[in-house]
Scaffold this active site. Structure first.
Site, mmCIF file in Angstrom:
data_model
loop_
_atom_site.group_PDB
_atom_site.id
_atom_site.type_symbol
_atom_site.label_atom_id
_atom_site.label_comp_id
_atom_site.label_asym_id
_atom_site.label_seq_id
_atom_site.Cartn_x
_atom_site.Cartn_y
_atom_site.Cartn_z
ATOM 1 N N ASP A 192 0.633 -1.427 0.201
ATOM 2 C CA ASP A 192 -0.236 -0.258 0.150
ATOM 3 C C ASP A 192 1.257 1.054 -0.141
ATOM 4 O O ASP A 192 1.694 1.402 1.308
ATOM 5 C CB ASP A 192 -0.531 -0.309 1.024
ATOM 6 C CG ASP A 192 -1.675 -1.019 0.841
ATOM 7 O OD1 ASP A 192 -1.928 -1.341 0.052
ATOM 8 O OD2 ASP A 192 -3.046 -1.323 1.978
ATOM 9 N N ASP A 213 -13.178 -7.017 -5.311
ATOM 10 C CA ASP A 213 -13.343 -7.390 -4.544
ATOM 11 C C ASP A 213 -14.902 -8.100 -4.166
ATOM 12 O O ASP A 213 -16.229 -7.489 -4.886
ATOM 13 C CB ASP A 213 -13.747 -6.547 -3.741
ATOM 14 C CG ASP A 213 -12.206 -5.667 -3.303
ATOM 15 O OD1 ASP A 213 -10.923 -5.788 -4.327
ATOM 16 O OD2 ASP A 213 -12.047 -4.598 -3.041
#
Lengths: 196, 251
Positions: free
Chosen positions: B11, B130
């Site tokens: 990230d 997702d």
């Protein structure tokens, strides 16, 4: 010094970065007279082979490339440009190798694109000096170059056996991306720059 | 034989990697370039950087980071987060990214997949999905699983493939963060349903989970974050274990 044929087919930042990392100087070739400044020539390429060939033709460099006597390396689509014909866009290529660039057959029960690290079976060739047989290189492609024993210098198996690398006189082509293939890829680029 | 890929995911916020990372020799755990290089040295096959920057300056910061990574890294990497138009993708490609990953932007505008594939080739376009199980159905979720859509996961993935996705990055929100293993059942059904590579994501907690996902499903790669960042699973150890189970890996 390595000259990179600059015909606008895709990004070459990764390639120039790899050359810089291993200390190889390079420049861009935009016009026929600029080939003289370089000892080795790389033809890069990503994306659509038919579209890439069109762009290359627009540069007017094709005849000069075909007449080159110094080492030339085509990478990925740059390699496919060296063949006679590509099924991608049903396009005529430079015809330096009398070979066909073909689309993978879904019926072979493989995923397309061929994406990832695959091992290659090497033939004895200076391009692979210091690289162990069955070393893995990074591939990303949906079209491949048919196997031909005369020109094949490395073979890969993905659904079928085809050429991962080819050679004819001073012309070399690799289907994988040496600039993304770790230490082995960097070694290959170094070997190419040392070819006489 | 094509190797199964191991992909650490990082990230990135304002050009810096976030989440704790405790590699022994790391001078600056927030430096994406150094971290990427370390992962490449360990034997990672590929990296994914997920940009979670919220500011308007994001694109500029990200481009600089991508360039720095591309200069140093000799393995492929993917950039995800905040890509909504061709210009975003083009800037990343020119900075040296091998692939881009799109998620919400593709759900909101499926044509984006086709446009990106046409301009840059399918190999450049990863569609991240997702998914969460809701009343017995796999449903596509947005915003990290917080927002449910009316789209069934299987339908969306099939459509993404038809539009020109080159690869699917499938994260099971039910498994993500649990460290209880990948969602092998769903991953196997998705992987056998489409003809493009699938990256498994969500649930990795131990080495055996990777063995399980590669032996019981047809996925091509497995992605994880914390188990790699915290050194819980060293990549060389993981690959040796996979090899013992006759799973093709790059050593």
């Amino acid at each position: 010094m390595v000259g990179i044929v600059n015909y606008g087919a895709g990004n070459i930042f990764s390639l120039t970065s790899a050359l810089s990392r291993i200390g190889i100087t390079y420049g861009m070739i935009n016009a026929a007279e600029e080939f003289d400044q370089y000892s080795h020539i790389i033809i890069p390429g990503v994306g659509h082979a038919g579209a890439a060939m069109e762009k290359l033709q627009q540069t007017g460099l094709v005849d000069t490339i075909k007449a080159l006597k110094k080492p030339v390396l085509g990478i990925c689509v740059g390699m496919q440009l060296l063949t006679a014909h590509s099924e991608e866009g049903d396009a005529r290529m430079m015809d330096i190798f009398p070979l066909q660039t073909k689309l993978f057959d879904k019926a072979l029960n493989i995923k397309i694109p061929h994406m990832g690290w695959n091992n290659i079976a090497l033939k004895n060739n200076s391009l692979f000096e210091g690289v162990e047989n069955q070393t893995q290189f990074y591939f990303v492609h949906s079209y491949f170059i048919e196997y031909n024993a005369i020109f094949d210098i490395a073979t890969v198996d993905y659904g079928l056996q085809y050429s991962a690398a080819i050679q004819k006189d001073n012309f070399y082509g690799v289907q994988f991306h040496p600039e993304k293939s770790g230490a082995a890829g960097e070694r290959l680029l170094m070997n190419f720059s040392n070819l006489k | 034989m094509l190797s199964k890929r191991i992909i650490p995911c990082l990230d990135v916020k304002d050009g810096r990697t976030v989440k704790g990372v405790n590699f022994v020799d790391l001078k600056d755990a927030g430096d994406p370039v150094e971290l990427a290089w370390q992962y490449a040295q360990q034997g990672a096959d590929e990296l994914v950087f997920l940009d979670i920057t919220a500011t308007h300056e994001r694109r500029k910061t990200m481009i600089e980071m991508v360039k720095s990574v591309a200069r140093q890294l000799n393995i492929p990497f993917t950039i995800g987060g905040g890509i909504t138009e061709i210009a975003d993708a083009e800037a990343l490609l020119n900075a040296g990214a091998d692939k881009i990953s799109i998620n919400s932007a593709a759900v909101k505008n499926p044509q984006l997949i086709a446009d990106l594939a046409k301009v840059f080739g399918v190999q450049f376009v990863v569609v991240a999905v997702d998914t969460k199980l809701v009343a017995g159905r796999n449903m596509v979720h947005l915003n990290g699983g917080r927002l449910i859509t009316e789209i069934q996961t299987e339908d969306w993935i099939k459509r993404a493939e038809d539009l020109g996705a080159g690869e699917i990055l499938l994260t099971s929100m039910d498994h993500d963060g649990t460290k209880q293993g990948f969602d092998c059942k769903l991953l196997n059904s998705i992987s056998s349903m489409i003809n493009i590579p699938v990256i498994a994501s969500g649930g990795a907690g131990k080495t055996a989970h990777f063995t399980e996902v590669f032996t019981t499903t047809g996925v091509d790669a497995a992605l994880a974050a914390s188990v790699f960042h915290f050194g819980e699973i060293p990549i060389p150890h993981l690959k040796n274990e996979l090899k013992k189970h006759n799973i093709p890996v790059r050593l």
